[in-house]
Write an enzyme that holds these catalytic residues in place. Structure first.
Site, PDB file in Angstrom:
ATOM      1  N   SER A   1       0.790  -1.229   0.000  1.00  0.00           N
ATOM      2  CA  SER A   1       0.000   0.000   0.000  1.00  0.00           C
ATOM      3  C   SER A   1       0.822   1.278   0.000  1.00  0.00           C
ATOM      4  O   SER A   1       0.310   2.329  -0.396  1.00  0.00           O
ATOM      5  CB  SER A   1      -0.940   0.009   1.216  1.00  0.00           C
ATOM      6  OG  SER A   1      -0.200  -0.047   2.417  1.00  0.00           O
TER       7      SER A   1
ATOM      8  N   HIS B   1      -5.357  -4.034  -1.890  1.00  0.00           N
ATOM      9  CA  HIS B   1      -5.162  -3.062  -2.967  1.00  0.00           C
ATOM     10  C   HIS B   1      -5.038  -3.718  -4.340  1.00  0.00           C
ATOM     11  O   HIS B   1      -4.816  -3.018  -5.333  1.00  0.00           O
ATOM     12  CB  HIS B   1      -3.922  -2.214  -2.694  1.00  0.00           C
ATOM     13  CG  HIS B   1      -4.119  -1.199  -1.616  1.00  0.00           C
ATOM     14  ND1 HIS B   1      -4.661   0.047  -1.851  1.00  0.00           N
ATOM     15  CD2 HIS B   1      -3.854  -1.244  -0.292  1.00  0.00           C
ATOM     16  CE1 HIS B   1      -4.707   0.730  -0.721  1.00  0.00           C
ATOM     17  NE2 HIS B   1      -4.236  -0.037   0.246  1.00  0.00           N
TER      18      HIS B   1
ATOM     19  N   LYS C   1     -12.129  -0.637  -0.563  1.00  0.00           N
ATOM     20  CA  LYS C   1     -11.280   0.135  -1.477  1.00  0.00           C
ATOM     21  C   LYS C   1     -11.914   0.135  -2.870  1.00  0.00           C
ATOM     22  O   LYS C   1     -12.811   0.913  -3.148  1.00  0.00           O
ATOM     23  CB  LYS C   1      -9.852  -0.398  -1.434  1.00  0.00           C
ATOM     24  CG  LYS C   1      -9.212  -0.147  -0.071  1.00  0.00           C
ATOM     25  CD  LYS C   1      -7.808  -0.644   0.023  1.00  0.00           C
ATOM     26  CE  LYS C   1      -7.110  -0.197   1.289  1.00  0.00           C
ATOM     27  NZ  LYS C   1      -7.802  -0.503   2.555  1.00  0.00           N
TER      28      LYS C   1
END
Length: 395
Positions: free
Chosen positions: A182, A210, A242
């Protein structure tokens, strides 16, 4: 004499203030989109994880409203008592089908997913070998287990091999890594890590917070990108907050993984089930990413353009391979000052310093999304050029 609560709070806050680590979050005054309003200013948003623009997407809002009206505001109980609604199980089958795994279970966040899965799976006598740059939720999740813990050098299969060869066990062996890291935006070399894990009979555990929605065909993730999605010796976990625009976490893998976690994962056992509106929005997100390939196409086109232009200006983005694009300023004070100046120019991008990132590698972490326009990116690049030259980072 014991310390009072007031004294403790003052001491801790004073220490944070003196070290420059006291956080004051900026406040968004409109929905989290590529352009929004923050602390009274209209800005281009490069700070969010809203990769596909789902946080305020019409299809997700419509499905959320539908589920809200049909199923109510809340589930009313933990999943193991009376909180498992049909829509929860439908969504978990949808995730398993999307991820090409035998089963899937939804938990309440990516953070609690790591706590629940690692805590539910590992026991004394097991061995865990974890990448040194893994997310804090993995570190905290491992702290709750009695397994033997070792750390391998970042993305280094040879150091992983060394540790696995030096520390054998009759218990379960687990290799733990983020899929996409990240802070730096690099991708774990899963092809080589899984190969080494298999040499020693180890299971590979990938936190794809992610990578899910970003990597692989239709956003199926880093595991899919490297071709391991059908493997029973690979566990996928991640967040639904996300790229998917909502909140929650998931674990996907072996057909029996879900059943074990239902019985052993403490965050699952002791937390009320997800609200119906959240389940509806997330279900719509999985449908939408498969229905509309332009979402990922725009995400990656924007990513390539932004990185190339930053390179042309002379910035160091640490060879990031994903939409996470760090811009290095060196000292924390420089990164924080750059963030302030960018904000004054209408660009919302947050500075990060030690201990979040290593000393002398303080940076601003940018995330471009599918929702950004070329005009948005050009305006951000122009601001970066102005700030970078003013601070002497570029010429």
């Amino acid at each position: 004499m014991s310390t009072s609560l007031s004294e403790r709070l003052s001491q801790e806050l004073g220490s944070l203030r003196e070290s420059g680590l006291l956080i004051h979050p900026r406040v968004l005054e409109r929905a989290n989109r590529a352009r929004t309003r923050v602390d009274g200013r209209e800005v281009i948003n490069l700070a969010s994880n809203n990769y596909l623009g789902f946080a305020d997407h019409p299809a997700l809002k419509a499905r959320a409203e539908q589920y809200l009206r049909e199923w109510g505001v809340g589930a009313g109980a933990v999943r193991t008592i009376a909180g498992t609604l049909k829509i929860h199980e439908d969504f978990e089958r949808q995730i398993a089908d999307f991820k090409h795994t035998g089963s899937a279970l939804v938990l309440h966040s990516g953070f609690t997913t790591n706590q629940g899965v690692l805590g539910g799976l590992l026991r004394e006598g097991d061995l865990v070998v974890s990448d040194e740059l893994n997310h804090a939720s993995i570190i905290d999740g491992l702290r709750l287990t009695k397994a033997t813990k070792k750390v391998f050098k970042h993305a280094d299969p040879e150091d992983l091999r060394r540790l696995l060869s030096e520390h054998d066990t009759d218990g379960l062996k687990l290799v733990v890594t983020d899929g996409v890291f990240s802070m730096d935006g690099d991708v774990a070399p899963l092809d080589r890590l899984v190969a080494v894990a298999r040499e020693f009979g180890a299971v590979t555990y990938v936190d794809d917070a992610h990578g899910s929605g970003v990597m692989g065909a239709q956003g199926r993730g880093t595991v899919h990108h490297f071709g391991f999605e059908y493997a029973d010796d690979v566990i996928q976990v991640g967040t639904l907050s996300k790229a998917w625009g909502g909140v929650g976490g998931y674990a996907a893998g072996h057909q029996n993984l879900r059943e074990l976690l239902i019985n052993r994962a403490r965050p699952y056992l002791f937390s009320t089930a997800q609200p119906p509106a959240v389940v509806g929005a997330l279900s719509a997100a999985l449908d939408e990413v498969q229905r509309d390939p332009s979402l990922m196409e725009r995400l990656w086109a924007n990513t390539r353009y932004f990185k190339a232009e930053l390179e042309g200006l002379g910035f160091d983005h640490m060879n990031s391979e994903t939409p996470i694009t760090p811009v290095v300023f060196g000292e924390a004070s420089a990164a924080f000052e750059a963030s302030r100046r960018l904000f004054d120019l209408g660009i919302f991008a947050v500075g990060l310093g030690f201990p979040t990132v290593p000393r002398n590698l303080a940076r601003i972490r940018n995330i471009v999304t599918a929702e950004h326009t070329r005009e948005d990116l050009d305006q951000a690049l122009s601001a970066y050029a102005q700030v970078g030259r003013a601070l002497g980072v570029i010429r």
